[in-house]
Motif scaffolding. Structure first.
Motif, PDB file in Angstrom:
ATOM      1  N   ARG A 174      19.553  24.031  41.069  1.00 47.73           N
ATOM      2  CA  ARG A 174      19.734  25.318  40.741  1.00 47.73           C
ATOM      3  C   ARG A 174      18.935  26.714  40.991  1.00 47.73           C
ATOM      4  O   ARG A 174      19.689  27.815  40.788  1.00 47.73           O
ATOM      5  CB  ARG A 174      19.984  24.908  39.191  1.00 47.73           C
ATOM      6  CG  ARG A 174      20.713  25.894  38.057  1.00 47.73           C
ATOM      7  CD  ARG A 174      20.887  25.172  37.056  1.00 47.73           C
ATOM      8  NE  ARG A 174      21.405  26.094  36.059  1.00 47.73           N
ATOM      9  CZ  ARG A 174      22.015  25.896  34.762  1.00 47.73           C
ATOM     10  NH1 ARG A 174      22.103  24.502  34.691  1.00 47.73           N
ATOM     11  NH2 ARG A 174      22.373  26.562  34.127  1.00 47.73           N
TER      12      ARG A 174
ATOM     13  N   GLU B 116      18.258  18.287  39.649  1.00 52.72           N
ATOM     14  CA  GLU B 116      19.397  19.317  39.298  1.00 52.72           C
ATOM     15  C   GLU B 116      18.456  20.897  38.922  1.00 52.72           C
ATOM     16  O   GLU B 116      19.151  21.910  39.405  1.00 52.72           O
ATOM     17  CB  GLU B 116      20.000  19.261  37.769  1.00 52.72           C
ATOM     18  CG  GLU B 116      20.935  17.898  38.096  1.00 52.72           C
ATOM     19  CD  GLU B 116      21.381  17.422  36.450  1.00 52.72           C
ATOM     20  OE1 GLU B 116      22.489  16.802  36.648  1.00 52.72           O
ATOM     21  OE2 GLU B 116      20.691  17.376  35.614  1.00 52.72           O
TER      22      GLU B 116
ATOM     23  N   ASN C  56      23.605  29.538  36.276  1.00 58.08           N
ATOM     24  CA  ASN C  56      23.926  28.720  37.293  1.00 58.08           C
ATOM     25  C   ASN C  56      24.986  29.267  38.264  1.00 58.08           C
ATOM     26  O   ASN C  56      26.048  28.865  38.550  1.00 58.08           O
ATOM     27  CB  ASN C  56      24.765  27.393  36.684  1.00 58.08           C
ATOM     28  CG  ASN C  56      24.739  26.007  37.585  1.00 58.08           C
ATOM     29  OD1 ASN C  56      24.243  26.348  38.758  1.00 58.08           O
ATOM     30  ND2 ASN C  56      25.589  25.406  37.357  1.00 58.08           N
TER      31      ASN C  56
ATOM     32  N   SER D 159      20.441  29.760  43.171  1.00 56.07           N
ATOM     33  CA  SER D 159      20.309  31.111  42.745  1.00 56.07           C
ATOM     34  C   SER D 159      19.182  32.161  43.178  1.00 56.07           C
ATOM     35  O   SER D 159      19.280  33.328  42.672  1.00 56.07           O
ATOM     36  CB  SER D 159      19.713  31.031  41.220  1.00 56.07           C
ATOM     37  OG  SER D 159      18.643  30.555  41.017  1.00 56.07           O
TER      38      SER D 159
END
Length: 180
Positions: free
Chosen positions: A124, A120, A153, A128
């Motif tokens: 992320r 995760e 996020n 980004s």
């Protein structure tokens, strides 16, 4: 080193993210792997170096599939303790100087959500990245890591300096003609 790869795999099993410098050989890591950054282990985040113009540093290794993100890595002000000056500072360049930027963002994400998995956090950070046209084929995320967007996020807006993001508009232009 098979032992190093096994250690990284064991760290993956413990949900640890492994941030690795891509290398300073101006090498395409997709074609010529550089280790440990190029190991095919899911918890690795390989980092390229950018200069102060937001371009890939002349020395930085890269790879559309084997290098995940890019971060500042040229003339980074850093502590350089020596025996004669334990509080010394200097500027250094390299993917090893870009890597701590990414490690810091990973720590911020995990401090915000201690239950976040390495997958995760990696997704992320990649989501980004601020797109940079010249990095589209040089790093998996196609841009520079952005701590603020990673913490929120959110995805970065497109790079409007990149011609691939320009919208084509058909126009017909005509001026008055002197002849009938």
């Amino acid at each position: 080193s098979e032992l190093l790869k096994q250690a990284i795999e064991r760290s993956r099993e413990k949900n640890v993210i492994f941030v690795a410098a891509a290398g300073n050989d101006a090498n395409n890591n997709d074609a010529n792997p550089s280790y440990p950054a190029s190991y095919d282990v899911a918890n690795i985040v390989a980092v390229a170096a950018l200069n102060n113009q937001g371009q890939l540093a002349y020395f930085s290794s890269y790879g559309k599939t084997k290098v995940h993100v890019a971060a500042p890595g040229v003339d980074v002000f850093s502590s350089v303790p020596t025996k004669t000056d334990p509080s010394g500072y200097a500027t250094w360049s390299g993917t090893s100087m870009a890597t701590p930027h990414v490690s810091g963002i990973a720590v911020l994400l995990l401090s915000m959500d201690p239950q976040m998995t390495f997958a995760e956090a990696k997704a992320r950070m990649m989501k980004s990245c601020r797109p940079i046209g010249s990095l589209r084929a040089k790093a998996a995320c196609g841009g520079m890591i952005d701590a603020h967007l990673a913490l929120l996020n959110e995805s970065a807006p497109p790079d409007m300096e990149d011609p691939s993001n320009w919208m084509a508009v058909d126009r017909a232009v005509s001026s008055a003609h002197p002849y009938s």
